[in-house]
Design a protein around this motif. Sequence first.
Motif, PDB file in Angstrom:
ATOM      1  N   VAL A 131      -5.324   6.780   8.976  1.00 26.88           N
ATOM      2  CA  VAL A 131      -4.151   5.955   8.647  1.00 26.88           C
ATOM      3  C   VAL A 131      -4.324   4.524   9.147  1.00 26.88           C
ATOM      4  CG1 VAL A 131      -2.698   6.402  10.673  1.00 26.88           C
ATOM      5  CG2 VAL A 131      -1.640   6.061   8.445  1.00 26.88           C
ATOM      6  N   ILE A 132      -4.941   4.338  10.283  1.00 28.22           N
ATOM      7  CA  ILE A 132      -5.127   2.977  10.807  1.00 28.22           C
ATOM      8  C   ILE A 132      -5.997   2.159   9.862  1.00 28.22           C
ATOM      9  CG2 ILE A 132      -6.192   1.641  12.701  1.00 28.22           C
ATOM     10  CD1 ILE A 132      -3.445   2.860  13.366  1.00 28.22           C
ATOM     11  N   GLY A 133      -7.046   2.809   9.374  1.00 25.75           N
ATOM     12  CA  GLY A 133      -7.918   2.133   8.421  1.00 25.75           C
ATOM     13  C   GLY A 133      -7.159   1.711   7.178  1.00 25.75           C
ATOM     14  N   GLU A 150      -6.498  -2.113   6.069  1.00 24.22           N
ATOM     15  CA  GLU A 150      -6.937  -2.548   4.734  1.00 24.22           C
ATOM     16  C   GLU A 150      -5.793  -3.246   4.001  1.00 24.22           C
ATOM     17  OE1 GLU A 150      -8.674  -0.692   0.576  1.00 24.22           O
ATOM     18  OE2 GLU A 150      -8.149   0.668   2.208  1.00 24.22           O
ATOM     19  N   ALA A 151      -4.596  -2.634   4.108  1.00 26.76           N
ATOM     20  CA  ALA A 151      -3.425  -3.178   3.415  1.00 26.76           C
ATOM     21  C   ALA A 151      -3.064  -4.555   3.955  1.00 26.76           C
ATOM     22  CB  ALA A 151      -2.249  -2.227   3.562  1.00 26.76           C
ATOM     23  N   ILE A 152      -3.062  -4.690   5.247  1.00 24.80           N
ATOM     24  CA  ILE A 152      -2.695  -5.980   5.843  1.00 24.80           C
ATOM     25  C   ILE A 152      -3.743  -7.031   5.475  1.00 24.80           C
ATOM     26  CG2 ILE A 152      -2.134  -7.210   7.978  1.00 24.80           C
ATOM     27  CD1 ILE A 152      -1.643  -4.413   9.225  1.00 24.80           C
ATOM     28  N   LYS A 156      -5.664  -7.129   2.925  1.00 24.17           N
ATOM     29  CA  LYS A 156      -5.507  -7.478   1.520  1.00 24.17           C
ATOM     30  C   LYS A 156      -4.414  -8.535   1.372  1.00 24.17           C
ATOM     31  CE  LYS A 156      -3.987  -4.381  -1.598  1.00 24.17           C
ATOM     32  NZ  LYS A 156      -4.064  -3.021  -2.202  1.00 24.17           N
ATOM     33  N   GLU A 157      -3.328  -8.301   2.107  1.00 28.63           N
ATOM     34  CA  GLU A 157      -2.196  -9.212   1.991  1.00 28.63           C
ATOM     35  C   GLU A 157      -2.555 -10.588   2.549  1.00 28.63           C
ATOM     36  OE1 GLU A 157       1.398  -9.939   0.411  1.00 28.63           O
ATOM     37  OE2 GLU A 157       0.212  -8.108   0.291  1.00 28.63           O
ATOM     38  N   SER A 158      -3.303 -10.540   3.687  1.00 30.79           N
ATOM     39  CA  SER A 158      -3.612 -11.822   4.324  1.00 30.79           C
ATOM     40  C   SER A 158      -4.580 -12.638   3.472  1.00 30.79           C
ATOM     41  CB  SER A 158      -4.184 -11.594   5.731  1.00 30.79           C
ATOM     42  OG  SER A 158      -5.374 -10.834   5.618  1.00 30.79           O
ATOM     43  N   VAL A 159      -5.429 -11.955   2.771  1.00 31.79           N
ATOM     44  CA  VAL A 159      -6.348 -12.659   1.866  1.00 31.79           C
ATOM     45  C   VAL A 159      -5.545 -13.393   0.804  1.00 31.79           C
ATOM     46  CG1 VAL A 159      -8.103 -12.295   0.085  1.00 31.79           C
ATOM     47  CG2 VAL A 159      -8.282 -11.129   2.276  1.00 31.79           C
ATOM     48  N   LYS A 160      -4.501 -12.720   0.383  1.00 33.58           N
ATOM     49  CA  LYS A 160      -3.648 -13.342  -0.626  1.00 33.58           C
ATOM     50  C   LYS A 160      -3.109 -14.635  -0.061  1.00 33.58           C
ATOM     51  CE  LYS A 160      -1.679  -9.799  -3.636  1.00 33.58           C
ATOM     52  NZ  LYS A 160      -0.460  -9.001  -3.861  1.00 33.58           N
ATOM     53  N   ALA A 191       0.843  -1.197   0.000  1.00 40.87           N
ATOM     54  CA  ALA A 191       0.000   0.000   0.000  1.00 40.87           C
ATOM     55  C   ALA A 191       0.873   1.240   0.000  1.00 40.87           C
ATOM     56  CB  ALA A 191      -0.930  -0.001   1.195  1.00 40.87           C
ATOM     57  N   TYR A 192       0.237   2.347  -0.210  1.00 43.73           N
ATOM     58  CA  TYR A 192       0.995   3.574  -0.419  1.00 43.73           C
ATOM     59  C   TYR A 192       0.237   4.688   0.265  1.00 43.73           C
ATOM     60  CZ  TYR A 192       3.214   7.311  -3.107  1.00 43.73           C
ATOM     61  OH  TYR A 192       3.872   8.434  -3.495  1.00 43.73           O
TER      62      TYR A 192
END
Lengths: 125, 780
Positions: free
Chosen positions: A111-113, A117-119, A121-125, A100-101
Amino acid sequence: MTTALIIEDNENNLELIRFILEQADYKTRFAMTGLEGVQQVLSIPPDFVILDIQLPDINGLEVLKRIRANLIGKDIPVIAMTSYAMSGDKEKLLAAGCTAYIEKPIDPVLVIGQIQEAIGKESVK
Amino acid sequence: MAIGSLKQKIFCLLSYMCLVLVFLNQAQAGSFFVTFSPKLTIATPQLPTFTLISWLAPYQFKQVISIVLGLVLIVLILFVLDRQLKKRVLHKFLMADKTTEALSDSFKIPAEIIFIASLLLFSGMVAAYSSVLAPYQFHQNKYFLKYLGLGLLILTSVCGYLLGSLRRNRQVEILINNLQIQIKNRQIAQEKLIQGEERLHRQNISLGHLAVMQLRYWQNTEEIFREIAKISAETLNVERVSVWLFSEDCKQLECVDLYLKSKNLHTNVKPLQAHDFPVYFSHLAQHRVMAANNVMQHPATVEFKHGYAQENNIGAILDGAIWLNNHVIGTICHEHVGDAREWTLDEQSFVGSVADLARLTIETDRRRKAEQALLRHSEELEQTVEARTLLLQESEKTFRYVVEHAPISILIINKDAIITEFNPEAETATGYTRKQALGKNFIEFLVTKESRKKAYQMALRTMRGEDFRGLELLLQRADGAKVEFECSASLAGYDVGTGAHQIVAIGQDISQKKALEQSLVRAREAAESADRIKSMFVASMSHELRTPLNSIIGFLGVVLQGMSGELNLKQKDQLGRAYHSAKHLLSLISDVIDISKIEAGFLQVHSEKFELKPLLNEVEHAVHHIAEDKKLALSIDCSNKLILETDRKRLYQVVLNVVSNAVKYTESGLVKVKASIKNKQLTITIKDTGIGIDEAGLKDLFKPFERIESRLRIKTLGTGLGLYLTRKILSQLLGGSIEVKSKLEEGSTFTIYVPTIMPDIISQTSTSVLDEAHLEEHRP
């Protein structure tokens, strides 16, 4: 408890992110230079990495590339933070494997949201 | 005559047949009758023969005498006639060449007379013989009869002679008559010949006169034509003579002059159109002379029958076509007034000659004009040459002046590298005088050994037509010093004297220039490094200035959110002010850095393909809460299918800037954003019902740090750089533009134009965040 590694050379910014993350119940570690950051990621892999782009030794893109080049660091979510980005920087980072960026200045509430969201997304992967 | 002779022949045949019968009767009558009719002879000796030729029955003496007397009368008449005829024939013969009276009347009578006389003679003879000789055998007085027969014989002989003589004389007379006719014909012919000769003589005189005319009036063609018409008319005795010339397109004949002989008047008539008289025109084009003896019958002139010819009572026309270079250019027309007229050959030939004369006139006229033109031309040419010569002298002077005063060394070198020209500047530059230099080999004289090879090459290649620019040669000065020269050389055509090629070489002492160049290189290097330093400064500024601000904003945010404990209202208000100020400062810094980067050419554009609709939605989202606070209607009108290929981030920046301005400066009403693509150009219109901008404001709108005076100014945050930056981004990065229309208190309309595909020129290397970090590594 989820551990975050913050790679950031500016002490104040480091403290800000650390504070926000800890407020949200994340465990934090930090590195003040790029090389140290890479080393930490590879030696004790965190759950995710907050990566500043402007670093004194090697820049954030290089750090990201080195993390991604290693098996250990391959799947760790890396959230890039930069105070001011040029067009194309985001694409370069995402192409290099950035999860994420987030642009500075960061909004303490949002920022926490973004991070979650980024984490996620990664965990879904 | 023929009938007469036929009658004569028939008559002669009849009379001879009678004679034969008579002689037969005379010689053999007795025996005949004895043999074939003995009874009759014995019984009645008188009768049978008398019945045979009954009309000769009376043979009394008186009768015989009357016959003889008749014969004598005939002989006498014949004699008289013969004499008369002879006399007349003789007279005619003697007067043959003088008397031309009609002879046929007088010689008809003798023909009749001869005929009648012959008739009478032979009938008399027959009568005489038959009346005398037939009863011979029955007559007692045979002597009487013998003498009578003899007398008759003599009479007939005389009669025959006279008749023969008459006939001969008559034939002679006929001969003479014929002769006379011939002579008469001859005389007529001779007369005609004389007339013809006279005509010819007249014609010759006229032609001669015309020829003289031509010489005399050679400058006045019209006068010659008038004279031609007049003289032709007089010579040929023709009433109307006209001279016609074809128009330039040969479509019509124009009358140059019409001469009326009886009135001695020169006049003119209207032109004849070729399409009105096609046959006449084609005849003209085919014949040298066209003689129409009868206008009404000649195929060429029958066209004039009901018009021209009838009006002027023209009976015959004789046309002499004027030929020039195988073309008919006109005609001389002789029109005979009255009945038809037979044009004699000499008249036709005369007309032909006159036409030739006319041609000569025209030819002379044309030649004269051509000569005049030529003369004029040659005069002009002379003037031009004179002017040119002057110019040439002037330019020669200028050239010399230029060569002598040019602040550059000029040398002219011939093909053997011998110096033929050496200007004063060259004297100063080399230290040699002109006298010393002329005639010397350029290379051996001036060029140092180090540069000779170069110089030879230059000379050789220049000879082949190549031009040299800026060849550096090391030359030897008169004082022995070596100086660096920059030489240029080119082939300058022919040397007038020798006809050989020559080279113009110019040279300049570049020792000083070289030194200057080196200092320039140093200066450029210094400038380049200064530039690098500046770009590094900008890059580091963006980082160094923002980093602390980011943490200020971040921490203020944290505190304001109450993350590190509750704040009272006053603290919250004061920290809020600090927070907004910090944010404002950050955007100010960002704008300044953006501008300086654009101006330094550092800002990179990143072209990508994207849809416009989501971008506009993002913009709406960003200003949404401000619009909502003010209860403004914010509408986005954009088709889903607008695809762009440009820098998305910059476009977003631009649109956001304009839209947020619109929202900021609108108190109530609406803000409308409309996007469309036409001819590969994106047009975004942002229309508001805000406070508007006055004319003075419009002028300064896009200038930096100009915030337009308005009642909202204090209330509204702004850097004064927004529109300036917007326009810079549009024009310098995206290849687009921005326009504004506004009315105070009514609202503004901003229109952004961006090409849908970013022009290539704009994509250029520049510094990005990542590169900035790279630059920082080189920081001293």
